[in-house]
Design a protein around this motif. Structure first.
Motif, PDB file in Angstrom:
ATOM      1  N   HIS A  63      -1.145  59.300  87.798  1.00 48.85           N
ATOM      2  CA  HIS A  63      -0.211  60.197  87.116  1.00 48.85           C
ATOM      3  C   HIS A  63      -0.169  61.558  87.812  1.00 48.85           C
ATOM      4  CE1 HIS A  63       1.793  62.099  83.596  1.00 48.85           C
ATOM      5  NE2 HIS A  63       1.009  63.120  83.875  1.00 48.85           N
ATOM      6  N   SER A  64      -1.320  62.046  88.252  1.00 51.90           N
ATOM      7  CA  SER A  64      -1.396  63.402  88.800  1.00 51.90           C
ATOM      8  C   SER A  64      -0.866  63.522  90.221  1.00 51.90           C
ATOM      9  CB  SER A  64      -2.848  63.902  88.755  1.00 51.90           C
ATOM     10  OG  SER A  64      -3.660  63.186  89.684  1.00 51.90           O
ATOM     11  N   ILE A  65      -0.776  62.416  90.959  1.00 53.77           N
ATOM     12  CA  ILE A  65      -0.410  62.512  92.379  1.00 53.77           C
ATOM     13  C   ILE A  65       0.907  61.835  92.717  1.00 53.77           C
ATOM     14  CG2 ILE A  65      -2.805  62.752  93.142  1.00 53.77           C
ATOM     15  CD1 ILE A  65      -2.790  59.805  93.925  1.00 53.77           C
ATOM     16  N   THR A  66       1.569  61.248  91.733  1.00 58.48           N
ATOM     17  CA  THR A  66       2.846  60.574  91.977  1.00 58.48           C
ATOM     18  C   THR A  66       3.919  61.130  91.057  1.00 58.48           C
ATOM     19  OG1 THR A  66       2.639  58.759  90.360  1.00 58.48           O
ATOM     20  CG2 THR A  66       1.512  58.483  92.482  1.00 58.48           C
ATOM     21  N   THR A  67       5.142  60.612  91.204  1.00 60.04           N
ATOM     22  CA  THR A  67       6.279  61.119  90.437  1.00 60.04           C
ATOM     23  C   THR A  67       6.406  60.512  89.047  1.00 60.04           C
ATOM     24  OG1 THR A  67       7.687  59.383  91.365  1.00 60.04           O
ATOM     25  CG2 THR A  67       7.620  61.502  92.539  1.00 60.04           C
ATOM     26  N   GLN A  68       5.650  59.459  88.766  1.00 58.48           N
ATOM     27  CA  GLN A  68       5.851  58.726  87.515  1.00 58.48           C
ATOM     28  C   GLN A  68       4.868  59.179  86.434  1.00 58.48           C
ATOM     29  OE1 GLN A  68       7.755  57.393  85.255  1.00 58.48           O
ATOM     30  NE2 GLN A  68       8.474  55.816  86.710  1.00 58.48           N
ATOM     31  N   HIS A  69       5.269  59.012  85.162  1.00 57.56           N
ATOM     32  CA  HIS A  69       4.398  59.315  84.026  1.00 57.56           C
ATOM     33  C   HIS A  69       3.523  58.091  83.759  1.00 57.56           C
ATOM     34  CE1 HIS A  69       2.877  60.679  80.212  1.00 57.56           C
ATOM     35  NE2 HIS A  69       3.547  61.813  80.327  1.00 57.56           N
ATOM     36  N   LEU A  70       2.255  58.190  84.159  1.00 53.88           N
ATOM     37  CA  LEU A  70       1.344  57.046  84.092  1.00 53.88           C
ATOM     38  C   LEU A  70       0.098  57.332  83.269  1.00 53.88           C
ATOM     39  CD1 LEU A  70       1.528  56.097  87.877  1.00 53.88           C
ATOM     40  CD2 LEU A  70       2.740  54.973  86.005  1.00 53.88           C
ATOM     41  N   ALA A  71       0.062  58.467  82.595  1.00 54.99           N
ATOM     42  CA  ALA A  71      -1.168  58.880  81.914  1.00 54.99           C
ATOM     43  C   ALA A  71      -1.642  57.850  80.901  1.00 54.99           C
ATOM     44  CB  ALA A  71      -0.957  60.236  81.239  1.00 54.99           C
ATOM     45  N   ASP A  72      -0.708  57.181  80.251  1.00 63.19           N
ATOM     46  CA  ASP A  72      -1.070  56.203  79.224  1.00 63.19           C
ATOM     47  C   ASP A  72      -0.680  54.784  79.629  1.00 63.19           C
ATOM     48  OD1 ASP A  72      -2.081  58.177  77.392  1.00 63.19           O
ATOM     49  OD2 ASP A  72       0.000  58.754  77.008  1.00 63.19           O
ATOM     50  N   LEU A  73      -0.662  54.512  80.936  1.00 62.97           N
ATOM     51  CA  LEU A  73      -0.318  53.178  81.415  1.00 62.97           C
ATOM     52  C   LEU A  73      -1.244  52.145  80.772  1.00 62.97           C
ATOM     53  CD1 LEU A  73       1.595  51.825  83.563  1.00 62.97           C
ATOM     54  CD2 LEU A  73      -0.385  51.861  85.099  1.00 62.97           C
ATOM     55  N   ARG A  74      -0.672  51.074  80.262  1.00 59.56           N
ATOM     56  CA  ARG A  74      -1.463  50.091  79.522  1.00 59.56           C
ATOM     57  C   ARG A  74      -1.259  48.693  80.110  1.00 59.56           C
ATOM     58  NH1 ARG A  74       3.160  51.268  76.709  1.00 59.56           N
ATOM     59  NH2 ARG A  74       4.426  49.472  76.077  1.00 59.56           N
ATOM     60  N   ALA A  75      -2.153  47.796  79.734  1.00 64.55           N
ATOM     61  CA  ALA A  75      -2.060  46.417  80.190  1.00 64.55           C
ATOM     62  C   ALA A  75      -0.726  45.811  79.771  1.00 64.55           C
ATOM     63  CB  ALA A  75      -3.208  45.593  79.609  1.00 64.55           C
ATOM     64  N   GLY A  76      -0.123  45.056  80.677  1.00 60.53           N
ATOM     65  CA  GLY A  76       1.165  44.430  80.387  1.00 60.53           C
ATOM     66  C   GLY A  76       2.355  45.315  80.698  1.00 60.53           C
ATOM     67  N   GLN A  77       2.122  46.422  81.378  1.00 61.20           N
ATOM     68  CA  GLN A  77       3.193  47.372  81.660  1.00 61.20           C
ATOM     69  C   GLN A  77       3.345  47.540  83.165  1.00 61.20           C
ATOM     70  OE1 GLN A  77       2.504  51.542  80.438  1.00 61.20           O
ATOM     71  NE2 GLN A  77       4.418  51.413  79.324  1.00 61.20           N
ATOM     72  N   GLY A  78       4.584  47.645  83.616  1.00 62.18           N
ATOM     73  CA  GLY A  78       4.878  47.917  85.017  1.00 62.18           C
ATOM     74  C   GLY A  78       5.926  49.005  85.116  1.00 62.18           C
ATOM     75  N   VAL A 171      11.849  64.951  77.096  1.00 61.78           N
ATOM     76  CA  VAL A 171      11.723  63.669  77.781  1.00 61.78           C
ATOM     77  C   VAL A 171      10.463  62.984  77.272  1.00 61.78           C
ATOM     78  CG1 VAL A 171      11.558  62.502  80.002  1.00 61.78           C
ATOM     79  CG2 VAL A 171      12.858  64.630  79.809  1.00 61.78           C
ATOM     80  N   PRO A 172      10.552  61.751  76.767  1.00 59.81           N
ATOM     81  CA  PRO A 172       9.365  61.070  76.233  1.00 59.81           C
ATOM     82  C   PRO A 172       8.249  60.987  77.277  1.00 59.81           C
ATOM     83  CG  PRO A 172      11.352  59.835  75.703  1.00 59.81           C
ATOM     84  CD  PRO A 172      11.764  60.909  76.656  1.00 59.81           C
ATOM     85  N   ILE A 251      15.758  58.820  90.851  1.00 61.27           N
ATOM     86  CA  ILE A 251      15.276  59.679  89.763  1.00 61.27           C
ATOM     87  C   ILE A 251      15.028  58.846  88.510  1.00 61.27           C
ATOM     88  CG2 ILE A 251      15.902  61.547  88.183  1.00 61.27           C
ATOM     89  CD1 ILE A 251      15.094  62.599  90.852  1.00 61.27           C
ATOM     90  N   GLY A 252      15.995  58.028  88.112  1.00 60.99           N
ATOM     91  CA  GLY A 252      15.835  57.232  86.895  1.00 60.99           C
ATOM     92  C   GLY A 252      14.689  56.244  86.956  1.00 60.99           C
ATOM     93  N   PRO A 253      14.648  55.373  87.973  1.00 60.66           N
ATOM     94  CA  PRO A 253      13.594  54.356  88.008  1.00 60.66           C
ATOM     95  C   PRO A 253      12.188  54.889  88.252  1.00 60.66           C
ATOM     96  CG  PRO A 253      15.462  53.729  89.393  1.00 60.66           C
ATOM     97  CD  PRO A 253      15.662  55.150  89.013  1.00 60.66           C
ATOM     98  N   ALA A 254      12.041  55.950  89.043  1.00 60.07           N
ATOM     99  CA  ALA A 254      10.715  56.261  89.582  1.00 60.07           C
ATOM    100  C   ALA A 254      10.241  57.697  89.391  1.00 60.07           C
ATOM    101  CB  ALA A 254      10.680  55.930  91.079  1.00 60.07           C
ATOM    102  N   VAL A 255      11.067  58.575  88.811  1.00 56.81           N
ATOM    103  CA  VAL A 255      10.695  59.988  88.729  1.00 56.81           C
ATOM    104  C   VAL A 255      10.799  60.471  87.293  1.00 56.81           C
ATOM    105  CG1 VAL A 255      11.203  62.330  89.515  1.00 56.81           C
ATOM    106  CG2 VAL A 255      11.520  60.400  91.081  1.00 56.81           C
ATOM    107  N   HIS A 256       9.675  60.953  86.751  1.00 58.86           N
ATOM    108  CA  HIS A 256       9.667  61.581  85.428  1.00 58.86           C
ATOM    109  C   HIS A 256       9.871  63.081  85.634  1.00 58.86           C
ATOM    110  CE1 HIS A 256       8.355  62.879  81.449  1.00 58.86           C
ATOM    111  NE2 HIS A 256       8.451  61.612  81.061  1.00 58.86           N
ATOM    112  N   LEU A 257      10.882  63.640  84.959  1.00 61.10           N
ATOM    113  CA  LEU A 257      11.290  65.013  85.228  1.00 61.10           C
ATOM    114  C   LEU A 257      10.547  66.057  84.398  1.00 61.10           C
ATOM    115  CD1 LEU A 257      15.108  64.329  85.541  1.00 61.10           C
ATOM    116  CD2 LEU A 257      13.606  65.117  87.381  1.00 61.10           C
ATOM    117  N   ASP A 258       9.634  65.621  83.526  1.00 63.76           N
ATOM    118  CA  ASP A 258       8.968  66.597  82.648  1.00 63.76           C
ATOM    119  C   ASP A 258       7.497  66.238  82.478  1.00 63.76           C
ATOM    120  OD1 ASP A 258       8.820  68.825  81.000  1.00 63.76           O
ATOM    121  OD2 ASP A 258       9.399  67.730  79.199  1.00 63.76           O
ATOM    122  N   LYS A 259       6.815  65.951  83.594  1.00 54.58           N
ATOM    123  CA  LYS A 259       5.437  65.499  83.517  1.00 54.58           C
ATOM    124  C   LYS A 259       4.438  66.489  84.100  1.00 54.58           C
ATOM    125  CE  LYS A 259       3.840  62.484  86.526  1.00 54.58           C
ATOM    126  NZ  LYS A 259       3.184  63.165  87.660  1.00 54.58           N
ATOM    127  N   GLY A 260       4.865  67.664  84.455  1.00 58.72           N
ATOM    128  CA  GLY A 260       3.926  68.598  85.047  1.00 58.72           C
ATOM    129  C   GLY A 260       3.953  68.538  86.556  1.00 58.72           C
TER     130      GLY A 260
END
Length: 351
Positions: A63-78, A171-172, A251-260
């Motif tokens: 989450h901290s080094i990429t563009t995506q919001h992954l802080a709460d990534l869970r099993a079964g999610q891509g 942004v969620p 932007i839509g598929p891979a970039v979260h615009l409000d994640k820090g």
């Protein structure tokens, strides 16, 4: 490469291709395209790089080094993610799948080693242990409307991209795109994606997977034709050293615009708020009169007066649309411009 009768390797046709190591086709590329468009076929994409990222802090670290919001990534999610340069240019693009103990990243052929080097440099004291698993794991992809008959996975969930200067916190705090992931009984994962269902499987079980699925094989040429028609960009083809995410619709598929903060975030925010990326991704129709050979990646796109206005990424012969290409053009090129690519005349698809 899946070694069966009729398989023609990419490198046998294009010795310098980045896609060496898989089949271009199995004897009839157009029939294989039709299979992917109307039924279901299995595509060997085992030349993709696969990284395994285990470790208790893997989600927060990615989450901290990429563009995506992954802080709460869970099993079964891509999902998808990008790694950007400090100036916001796209350096790596990876597909993500989480199984509960490991986050799996698959990326372009030949890119895994460099991506792993970057990740290792960013570890510091974080409890993660990324490794290159490409020698052990392979990517196969089911494509076609009947793919979900084989794996009942939910369609991708794509969240709306907020407008310019959106309110902070609107942004969620979730991945911008979510792909359903399932652990396979024989080992590996199935992940619903934009173009089909990706299977990340042990290399020594590929033959077993093919027998169990019992669907026609289709070559990478057919897959690429489906990708181009769907306007899905590919790193290294629809990108160059200056590409930013907004230019190629990532932007839509891979970039979260409000994640820090993350590397390149300032450029992403500035371009999004101004709303005018310098270039754009388009689908072109080529007349195919002077030549029926698709232009090579990187071929210049020129205006009527001969000025270069962009470049071709991927050009293919599509079984219904004829010769088409994804190209990156300057933002100010009109939608109705008459363009040239080598000997061919081209027009922008407005659909």
């Amino acid at each position: 490469m899946i070694d069966i009768a009729g398989a023609v390797a990419v490198e046998a046709i294009e010795p310098q291709s980045r896609d060496a190591g898989v089949a271009a086709h199995y004897g009839d590329p157009m029939r294989e395209q039709r299979t992917l468009a109307t039924g279901v076929g299995l595509v060997d994409r085992s030349n993709r790089g696969v990284l395994a990222v285990p470790g208790a802090e893997r989600a927060s670290w990615l989450h901290s080094i990429t563009t995506q919001h992954l802080a709460d990534l869970r099993a079964g999610q891509g999902t998808e993610l990008l790694v950007l340069s400090p100036h916001g240019h796209v350096e790596y693009h990876a597909q993500v799948a989480e199984d509960g103990t490991t986050t799996w990243l698959d990326t372009e052929p030949g890119a895994a080693a460099d991506l792993l080097t970057f990740l290792e440099k960013m570890r510091f004291l974080t409890r993660v242990d990324p490794r290159d698993a490409s020698a052990e794991w392979a990517v196969l992809t089911l494509v076609g409307p009947r793919a979900t008959e084989l794996f009942d996975l939910k369609p991708p969930q794509v969240r709306a991209v907020p407008g310019a200067k959106f309110a902070a916190g609107s942004v969620p705090p979730l991945p911008t795109t979510e792909y359903d992931v399932r652990v396979l009984p024989e080992g590996g994962l199935a992940r619903r994606g934009r173009l089909g269902i990706d299977l990340i499987v042990p290399r020594d079980s590929i033959d077993d997977v093919i027998r169990r699925l019992d669907v026609p094989l289709a070559g990478l040429w057919a897959y690429e034709a489906m990708r181009v028609a769907a306007r899905v960009p590919r790193l290294g083809l629809e990108t160059d050293h200056r590409t930013i995410p907004a230019e190629i619709d990532l932007i839509g598929p891979a970039v979260h615009l409000d994640k820090g903060c993350y590397r390149g975030q300032e450029t992403v925010a500035r371009v999004h708020n101004l709303g005018r990326p310098p270039r754009r991704l388009v689908l072109l129709h080529l007349d195919g009169i002077a030549t029926d050979q698709p232009p090579a990646p990187g071929t210049a796109v020129t205006a009527a007066d001969g000025r270069a206005v962009g470049f071709v990424g991927t050009a293919v012969r599509h079984f219904e649309l004829g010769m088409i290409a994804l190209a990156v053009l300057k933002r100010n090129v009109p939608d109705d411009a008459v363009l040239r690519i080598g000997e061919s005349t081209a027009a922008i698809d407005l659909g």
